[in-house]
Design an enzyme around this catalytic site. Sequence first.
Site, PDB file in Angstrom:
ATOM      1  N   PRO A  54      30.901  42.170  40.010  1.00  0.00           N
ATOM      2  CA  PRO A  54      30.080  40.967  39.855  1.00  0.00           C
ATOM      3  C   PRO A  54      30.856  39.729  40.281  1.00  0.00           C
ATOM      4  CG  PRO A  54      30.791  41.768  37.717  1.00  0.00           C
ATOM      5  CD  PRO A  54      31.213  42.801  38.717  1.00  0.00           C
ATOM      6  N   LYS A  55      30.134  38.788  40.912  1.00  0.00           N
ATOM      7  CA  LYS A  55      30.739  37.518  41.373  1.00  0.00           C
ATOM      8  C   LYS A  55      30.395  36.423  40.368  1.00  0.00           C
ATOM      9  CE  LYS A  55      32.478  34.324  43.993  1.00  0.00           C
ATOM     10  NZ  LYS A  55      32.455  33.343  42.882  1.00  0.00           N
ATOM     11  N   PHE A  56      31.392  36.006  39.585  1.00  0.00           N
ATOM     12  CA  PHE A  56      31.165  34.989  38.566  1.00  0.00           C
ATOM     13  C   PHE A  56      31.201  33.595  39.183  1.00  0.00           C
ATOM     14  CE2 PHE A  56      32.438  38.577  35.987  1.00  0.00           C
ATOM     15  CZ  PHE A  56      31.583  38.479  34.903  1.00  0.00           C
TER      16      PHE A  56
END
Length: 301
Positions: free
Chosen positions: A29-31
């Site tokens: 996931p890309k925060f």
Amino acid sequence: MTLPRPPLKVALAESVNTLPRGAGLAYEPKFDGHRMVIFHIGGEVLLQARSGRIVTAAFPDLAAAARELPGDTVLDGEVVVWRNGRTDFAAVQKRAAATPGRAPALARALPASYAAFDLLAEGGVDLRPLAYEKRRARLVAVAGPLGPPLQPVPMTRDRAEAEGWYESLPGIGVEGLVIKRLDQSYRGGARLWRKLRHTRTHDAAVVGFTGGAERPAALVVVLPDDDTPVVSGPLTPALRTQAAALLAGRAGGGSGTAVATGIGEVTYRAVEPGVTVEVELGTTRHAVTTVVRLRSPEELD
């Protein structure tokens, strides 16, 4: 081989429009936060932003957590602040801009979390030449037992699971996915990773403006993953009026310089952190950051 030390160039990602498929891929996931490298070397902890700037004093909570890491360890990851069940980029920027005197109070009011996604060194050994698959296994072994506020990001090799993340996680502020090859070494400055975002627009933190306070000509913003100020393209007349109202009373009296596309370095008037705008990033060689919409400032104090 010498250990990685600041200022360290970080690995980068190239934007893609579809989720890559194939064998040997990992999905994370890309925060929506600030890129940070954590160094715990020679008994000293240093926190470095993507630009190379040392930000240790602004994040005393993360510096304390980093001291629990084994000696001679270097992590790459993302700083986020969770508010009301989702990440808050304006709050991250407020933390990053804190003076040493104000940082402890902000750490208590807006505690930071660190999502580690790579292990660059461990036990005095430079791990960057190793395949991502091996670095990931060692990252989990090193950071996994520590727990919040410092923990590894989730990772999957299952494309169907990654698709589920992509569809379900935007509600908590996850802006997309980062895709890496399992056999890939870590190369600072190279765009070997790939990132898939939900939209071409992004939240950005306003740090200043150009022109007059009554009708700002452009906004100076900081984008997720970076702490380098960027001058937007010229604001539309309507956005100039909105920006003047939104930034009224927030000018801090200071100034700075930033590079404007097609113009070069310009001086801007600084504002207090806490205001966020929605921007669209151009994809040409001389990309322009266009302000799409101004958001109401969060009351973070």
